[in-house]
Design an enzyme around this catalytic site. Structure first.
Site, mmCIF file in Angstrom:
data_model
loop_
_atom_site.group_PDB
_atom_site.id
_atom_site.type_symbol
_atom_site.label_atom_id
_atom_site.label_comp_id
_atom_site.label_asym_id
_atom_site.label_seq_id
_atom_site.Cartn_x
_atom_site.Cartn_y
_atom_site.Cartn_z
ATOM 1 N N ARG A 23 3.227 -4.930 16.590
ATOM 2 C CA ARG A 23 1.847 -4.421 16.487
ATOM 3 C C ARG A 23 0.863 -5.479 16.988
ATOM 4 N NH1 ARG A 23 1.851 -3.082 10.207
ATOM 5 N NH2 ARG A 23 2.605 -5.231 10.292
ATOM 6 N N ASP A 52 -2.357 -8.390 11.623
ATOM 7 C CA ASP A 52 -3.753 -8.737 11.324
ATOM 8 C C ASP A 52 -4.272 -9.913 12.134
ATOM 9 O OD1 ASP A 52 -3.965 -6.721 9.339
ATOM 10 O OD2 ASP A 52 -2.756 -7.964 8.019
ATOM 11 N N SER A 107 0.839 -1.217 0.000
ATOM 12 C CA SER A 107 0.000 0.000 0.000
ATOM 13 C C SER A 107 0.865 1.255 0.000
ATOM 14 C CB SER A 107 -0.955 0.001 1.193
ATOM 15 O OG SER A 107 -0.288 -0.241 2.407
ATOM 16 N N HIS A 121 -2.282 -8.797 1.980
ATOM 17 C CA HIS A 121 -1.919 -7.548 2.670
ATOM 18 C C HIS A 121 -3.033 -7.236 3.688
ATOM 19 C CE1 HIS A 121 0.082 -3.841 3.392
ATOM 20 N NE2 HIS A 121 -0.202 -3.156 2.306
ATOM 21 N N HIS A 134 5.377 -12.870 7.227
ATOM 22 C CA HIS A 134 5.643 -11.494 6.814
ATOM 23 C C HIS A 134 6.828 -11.475 5.850
ATOM 24 C CE1 HIS A 134 6.296 -7.142 7.022
ATOM 25 N NE2 HIS A 134 5.028 -7.098 7.418
HETATM 26 N N1 HAX Z 1 0.637 -19.905 5.819
HETATM 27 C C1 HAX Z 1 1.060 -20.850 4.954
HETATM 28 N N2 HAX Z 1 2.107 -20.706 4.149
HETATM 29 C C2 HAX Z 1 2.805 -19.572 4.248
HETATM 30 C C3 HAX Z 1 2.466 -18.543 5.149
HETATM 31 C C4 HAX Z 1 1.326 -18.739 5.948
HETATM 32 N N3 HAX Z 1 0.895 -17.815 6.797
HETATM 33 N N4 HAX Z 1 3.354 -17.546 5.021
HETATM 34 C C5 HAX Z 1 4.207 -17.911 4.057
HETATM 35 N N5 HAX Z 1 3.881 -19.126 3.577
HETATM 36 C C6 HAX Z 1 4.485 -19.851 2.473
HETATM 37 C C7 HAX Z 1 4.391 -19.005 1.195
HETATM 38 O O1 HAX Z 1 3.094 -19.119 0.624
HETATM 39 C C8 HAX Z 1 5.504 -19.612 0.365
HETATM 40 O O2 HAX Z 1 5.048 -20.838 -0.148
HETATM 41 P P1 HAX Z 1 5.435 -21.325 -1.664
HETATM 42 O O3 HAX Z 1 6.913 -21.295 -1.722
HETATM 43 O O4 HAX Z 1 4.815 -22.655 -1.764
HETATM 44 O O5 HAX Z 1 4.821 -20.282 -2.563
HETATM 45 C C9 HAX Z 1 6.576 -19.889 1.416
HETATM 46 O O6 HAX Z 1 5.871 -19.987 2.675
HETATM 47 C C10 HAX Z 1 7.641 -18.815 1.527
HETATM 48 O O7 HAX Z 1 7.004 -17.576 1.767
HETATM 49 P P2 HAX Z 1 7.749 -16.450 2.660
HETATM 50 O O8 HAX Z 1 9.003 -16.088 1.942
HETATM 51 O O9 HAX Z 1 7.847 -16.910 4.051
HETATM 52 O O10 HAX Z 1 6.693 -15.277 2.637
HETATM 53 P P3 HAX Z 1 6.481 -14.127 1.557
HETATM 54 O O11 HAX Z 1 7.421 -13.009 1.831
HETATM 55 O O12 HAX Z 1 6.498 -14.682 0.167
HETATM 56 O O13 HAX Z 1 4.981 -13.674 1.843
HETATM 57 C C11 HAX Z 1 3.133 -13.082 3.204
HETATM 58 C C12 HAX Z 1 4.634 -12.925 2.981
HETATM 59 C C13 HAX Z 1 2.705 -12.114 4.269
HETATM 60 C C14 HAX Z 1 2.393 -12.740 1.914
HETATM 61 C C15 HAX Z 1 2.840 -14.541 3.626
HETATM 62 O O14 HAX Z 1 3.496 -14.827 4.838
HETATM 63 C C16 HAX Z 1 1.370 -14.831 3.762
HETATM 64 O O15 HAX Z 1 0.724 -15.158 2.742
HETATM 65 N N6 HAX Z 1 0.775 -14.715 4.987
HETATM 66 C C17 HAX Z 1 -0.643 -14.907 5.197
HETATM 67 C C18 HAX Z 1 -1.429 -13.672 4.748
HETATM 68 C C19 HAX Z 1 -1.207 -12.511 5.702
HETATM 69 O O16 HAX Z 1 -1.317 -12.654 6.903
HETATM 70 N N7 HAX Z 1 -0.944 -11.327 5.135
HETATM 71 C C20 HAX Z 1 -0.735 -10.111 5.943
HETATM 72 C C21 HAX Z 1 0.730 -9.724 6.040
HETATM 73 C C22 HAX Z 1 0.964 -8.468 6.856
HETATM 74 C C23 HAX Z 1 0.327 -7.306 6.189
HETATM 75 O O17 HAX Z 1 0.694 -6.855 5.128
HETATM 76 N N8 HAX Z 1 -0.715 -6.822 6.772
HETATM 77 O O18 HAX Z 1 -1.502 -5.916 6.168
#
Ligand code: HAX
Length: 437
Positions: free
Chosen positions: A327, A373, A241, A271, A318
Site C-alpha cells: 500500500r 501511513d 479496527s 494504528h 508492522h
Molecule cells: N519505531 C521504533 N521502534 C519500533 C517501531 C518503530 N517504528 N516499530 C516497532 N518498534 C519497537 C517496538 O516498540 C518494540 O519495542 P519494545 O520491545 O521496546 O516494546 C519492538 O520494536 C518490537 O516490536 P515489533 O514486534 O517489531 O512490533 P509490534 O508488532 O509490537 O508493533 C507496530 C507493530 C505497528 C505497533 C509498531 O511497529 C509501531 O509502533 N510502529 C509505529 C506506529 C505505526 O506506524 N503504526 C501504524 C501501523 C500500520 C497500521 O495499522 N496502520 O493503520
C-alpha cells in the site's frame, strides 16, 4: 432484491453449505497452537478468527479475494475517466468473490448516491459536534448519531429470525457506506472551512464525489481518492479496527455501533492515527532542523534523536508485514507519476531510504519497513489537504468498506458471539508447574 444482494445471497448460500460440511468432517483438527509469549504479546500470529474478504501474507502483503494491489489496479473497472480503480469494484469483489463489470460498478456508484441522504435530525446532530473535538472523535460520534436509522436494530426489536439477519445487515452496510463520505466531508468543512458546505454531485462516483464535497475538484486528486479508498479498505481481520468491528458485531450490535467502535480503534497512534503522526513528525523535524529540505544525514540524526526519546518512528513497522507495505508502494508509484518533485514527497522518499537500516540496527524491531501511513499524508498535502488531524477520518471512510463487507458475511454465516478465553498469570504458572512435573 438488488443485483449485488442477489449475487451475495447466491455466494454465501453455497459457502455456508461448504463450511457446514467442513466443520462436520474436520471440526476437531488443530490448525494452530498458542504460545505463552503470544498470550503476553498481543496475540500476534494466533490464527483464530474467520475473515473472508482479504488475507495478509507477511512478505507479499494484502490480497483481496486473491488479488494483490497491483492486480486490482489493473483489473478493477475504471469509469468516468478514472485512471485508478473504483473502490465500488473492490466492495463488489469482497461481497461476491467475483470481479465486477463496468456496468456493475456504475450501478453501485448510483446506488450509493441514491442512499446517501441524511435526515434533518442527523444534520442537526452533526451541527452540534463541537469543532474543537478531534475530527476522528467527531466521525465516530457522527456514526453513532445515525444509529437510530439502523434497519437491523429496528427489525431486531420488532422480531426477526436468524435467517433474516444478513438481509437487514446488508441494508445497513449499504446505507452507512453511502453516507460516510457525506458525513466525513461535512465534518471537514464544518471544522476547517467555517461550515461552508458543498453539495454532492450526483454524477460522480463515490470517491470522486467525496473529493468534490471536501472542496478538491482536481481530477488527479479524485484519482488519488479512488486509489486511497481502495487500498485502505481491508487488511484481513486481525488488525485492531477490523477485529473490533467483528467483535462488537458478534453481539448483534448493528453496523453503526460496530463501525463506530472500529473507528475508535483506528484512532489510536499505533494504528490509523499514524498517518497524522507521520506528518506531525516530519513537520517537527523540519522545524527542529531549520530546513525544508533536510539531507539524508540530517534525517538519520533526527531519527536517532526520536528513538533516544523512547518513542516510535511513525509509519514504520508492522505487526504482520515483514516487507515494505504494497500500500506504501502503490502510493509511491502514484507520487512518481503525479508529483515526483514535491518537497514533502521527496522527504518521505528520503525517510524511506534512511529509516529501515536504523530500525534494523536496534535488533528488536521485527519489521523496519514503511507501512501504509508513511506516504499518505504527503500525497494529501500535495493536493492542498493540510489538516493532518483529518487524515485518519479518510482512512476510516475507506476501512468501512472492508469491515462492513465482512460484517455482512458474519451475519450471513450467523457466526456466534465472539468469546475467547483469557488466562491469569497464576493459571499460567500453575500450567507450567503441572507440565514440568
Ligand atoms: N519505531 C521504533 N521502534 C519500533 C517501531 C518503530 N517504528 N516499530 C516497532 N518498534 C519497537 C517496538 O516498540 C518494540 O519495542 P519494545 O520491545 O521496546 O516494546 C519492538 O520494536 C518490537 O516490536 P515489533 O514486534 O517489531 O512490533 P509490534 O508488532 O509490537 O508493533 C507496530 C507493530 C505497528 C505497533 C509498531 O511497529 C509501531 O509502533 N510502529 C509505529 C506506529 C505505526 O506506524 N503504526 C501504524 C501501523 C500500520 C497500521 O495499522 N496502520 O493503520
Amino acid at each position: 432484491m438488488d443485483r449485488l444482494k442477489t449475487l451475495f445471497k447466491e455466494r454465501f448460500t453455497s459457502s455456508a453449505e461448504e463450511i457446514k460440511s467442513l466443520v462436520k468432517s474436520y471440526g476437531t483438527k488443530i490448525i494452530d497452537s498458542v504460545q505463552i509469549e503470544q498470550v503476553y504479546g498481543g496475540m500476534r500470529g494466533i490464527q483464530s478468527m474467520l475473515w473472508e474478504t482479504s488475507s495478509l501474507d507477511s512478505n507479499e502483503g494484502i490480497r483481496f479475494r486473491g488479488y494483490s494491489i497491483p492486480e486490482l489496479r489493473e483489473r478493477l473497472p475504471k469509469i468516468n475517466g478514472a485512471t485508478e480503480p473504483l473502490p465500488e469494484g473492490l466492495f463488489w469483489l469482497m461481497l461476491t468473490d467475483k470481479l465486477p463489470t463496468e456496468e456493475d460498478v456504475t450501478w453501485l456508484s448510483k446506488e450509493w448516491q441514491r442512499r446517501a441522504v441524511l435526515t434533518p435530525k442527523e444534520y442537526d446532530l452533526l451541527d452540534h459536534l463541537d469543532s474543537v473535538i478531534h475530527p476522528m472523535t467527531q466521525f465516530s460520534m457522527a456514526i453513532m448519531c445515525m444509529q437510530s436509522e439502523s434497519v437491523f436494530a429496528h427489525q431486531y426489536e420488532n422480531g426477526m429470525t436468524k435467517a433474516e439477519y444478513w438481509d437487514v445487515m446488508y441494508e445497513d452496510c449499504m446505507n452507512l457506506i453511502a453516507k460516510l463520505p457525506l458525513v466525513a466531508a461535512y465534518i471537514y468543512r464544518k471544522t476547517f472551512y467555517n461550515n461552508e458546505q458543498i453539495s454532492a454531485d450526483p454524477n460522480l462516483d463515490w470517491s470522486a464525489n467525496f473529493a468534490h464535497m471536501l472542496g478538491k475538484d482536481d481530477s488527479a486528486f479524485k484519482d488519488l481518492m479512488r486509489l486511497y479508498m481502495t487500498i485502505h479498505a481491508d487488511h484481513e481481520g486481525g488488525n485492531a479496527s477490523a477485529h473490533t468491528v467483528h467483535l462488537v458485531g458478534s453481539t448483534l450490535s448493528d453496523a453503526y455501533l460496530s463501525l463506530s467502535a472500529g473507528i475508535n480503534a483506528l484512532a489510536g497512534p499505533l494504528h490509523g492515527l499514524a498517518n497524522q503522526e507521520v506528518m506531525d513528525w516530519i513537520y517537527d523535524m523540519i522545524r527542529d532542523l531549520g530546513t525544508n529540505t533536510p539531507s539524508k544525514e540530517q534525517i538519520a540524526e533526527y531519527v536517532k534523536t526520536t528513538l533516544s526519546h523512547g518513542v516510535v518512528v511513525p509509519g514504520y513497522g508492522h505487526a504482520v508485514l515483514r516487507k515494505p507495505d504494497p500500500r506504501f508502494l502503490a502510493q509511491k508509484d502514484f507520487a512518481e507519476k503525479h508529483c515526483p518533485q514535491d518537497a514533502m514527497v521527496q522527504i518521505v522518499w528520503n525517510v524511506f531510504e534512511v529509516v529501515p537500516p536504523i530500525l534494523e540496527s536496534l535488533g528488536k524491531v521485527k519489521n523496519p519497513w514503511p507501512n501504509v501511513d508513511a506516504h499518505s499524508g504527503a500525497l494529501l498535502e500535495h493536493y492542498g489537504m493540510k489538516e493532518h488531524n483529518f487524515y485518519t477520518v479518510m482512512f476510516g471512510v475507506s476501512r468501512a468498506l472492508g469491515v462492513l463487507a465482512q460484517l455482512c458475511w458474519d451475519r450471513a454465516y450467523n457466526l456466534p458471539l465472539e468469546r475467547p478465553k483469557s488466562l491469569t498469570t497464576e493459571e499460567i504458572k500453575l500450567f507450567l508447574a503441572n507440565s514440568n512435573n
